[in-house]
Write a protein that holds these residues in place. Structure first.
Motif, PDB file in Angstrom:
ATOM      1  N   ALA A 129       1.109  10.860  -6.406  1.00 32.63           N
ATOM      2  CA  ALA A 129       1.982  10.217  -5.413  1.00 32.63           C
ATOM      3  C   ALA A 129       2.248   8.765  -5.811  1.00 32.63           C
ATOM      4  N   ALA A 130       1.215   8.086  -6.308  1.00 32.36           N
ATOM      5  CA  ALA A 130       1.386   6.689  -6.735  1.00 32.36           C
ATOM      6  C   ALA A 130       2.332   6.607  -7.925  1.00 32.36           C
ATOM      7  N   VAL A 131       2.212   7.526  -8.864  1.00 29.65           N
ATOM      8  CA  VAL A 131       3.095   7.526 -10.031  1.00 29.65           C
ATOM      9  C   VAL A 131       4.530   7.806  -9.590  1.00 29.65           C
ATOM     10  N   ARG A 132       4.721   8.766  -8.680  1.00 28.56           N
ATOM     11  CA  ARG A 132       6.079   9.070  -8.200  1.00 28.56           C
ATOM     12  C   ARG A 132       6.687   7.860  -7.473  1.00 28.56           C
ATOM     13  N   ARG A 182       3.038   0.007 -15.153  1.00 29.04           N
ATOM     14  CA  ARG A 182       1.689  -0.554 -15.280  1.00 29.04           C
ATOM     15  C   ARG A 182       1.437  -1.568 -14.163  1.00 29.04           C
ATOM     16  N   ASP A 183       2.405  -2.458 -13.911  1.00 20.49           N
ATOM     17  CA  ASP A 183       2.241  -3.457 -12.855  1.00 20.49           C
ATOM     18  C   ASP A 183       2.179  -2.797 -11.483  1.00 20.49           C
ATOM     19  N   CYS A 184       3.022  -1.813 -11.270  1.00 22.26           N
ATOM     20  CA  CYS A 184       3.065  -1.118  -9.977  1.00 22.26           C
ATOM     21  C   CYS A 184       1.766  -0.361  -9.700  1.00 22.26           C
ATOM     22  N   LEU A 185       1.196   0.251 -10.752  1.00 22.62           N
ATOM     23  CA  LEU A 185      -0.047   1.031 -10.597  1.00 22.62           C
ATOM     24  C   LEU A 185      -1.295   0.151 -10.648  1.00 22.62           C
TER      25      LEU A 185
END
Length: 190
Positions: A129-132, A182-185
């Protein structure tokens, strides 16, 4: 012809006579008492090789500790049989301990770790879900290039051909898209 047996009392006298650890006086003691030690050892161990080793250990002990023998308490045969039985039992215990230790080591090395399937499934779903969510934060061109490369399993050149874009442009889109992912995750840069 069977070997001559030493009468019990002469074995006692021979053992008392060898107290000074003189090899010459120990010969008759060995001849008289080694069969006793071997018989007791093989009876406990059920292995002729281990019994021979125990007999050797017992006879060395008899030679070194002959002064401890007290003919008033027991015969030389009884004393040697007691020493042999104790050593043989110790050998059995040591072998069993070694086997148990080896088995524990083997079990530990072949054991499969216990997995919490539910926790792993939840974690995988949360990560997905985090990747999406983070993929949705990319520009359309970045998202398309990253999805083609990583989910489509294509090379930079194949992505460029598929999208009809120049190779350096596709590389930039993928690089920039991965940086934003990368920054978002919250993944630290190496």
């Amino acid at each position: 012809m069977p070997p001559a047996t030493t009468p019990p009392r002469s074995a006692d006298a021979a053992l008392v006579a060898c107290v000074g650890a003189d090899p010459v006086t120990f010969g008759p003691v060995y001849d008289a008492l080694a069969p006793v030690a071997y018989g007791v050892s093989v009876g406990v161990l059920r292995d002729p090789d281990h019994a021979a080793e125990v007999t050797q250990e017992v006879m060395v002990e008899v030679w070194q500790t002959a002064a401890r023998f007290d003919p008033a308490r027991a015969s030389a045969r009884t004393w040697v049989a007691t020493l042999a039985r104790r050593r043989a039992v110790d050998r059995v215990r040591a072998e069993q301990s070694r086997r148990d230790r080896d088995q524990r080591d083997l079990d530990a090395s072949t054991a499969t770790p216990v997995h919490d399937v539910v926790a792993e499934d939840v974690e995988r779903r949360l990560e997905g879900a985090a990747v999406r969510r983070c993929l949705d934060s990319l520009t359309a061109t970045q998202r398309e290039a990253v999805v083609e490369a990583y989910y489509g399993g294509r090379t930079y050149r194949e992505v460029a051909e598929r999208l009809g874009a120049a190779l350096p442009t596709v590389k930039s889109r993928i690089r920039d898209g991965l940086g934003r992912l990368r920054d978002c995750l919250g993944v630290a840069r190496a």
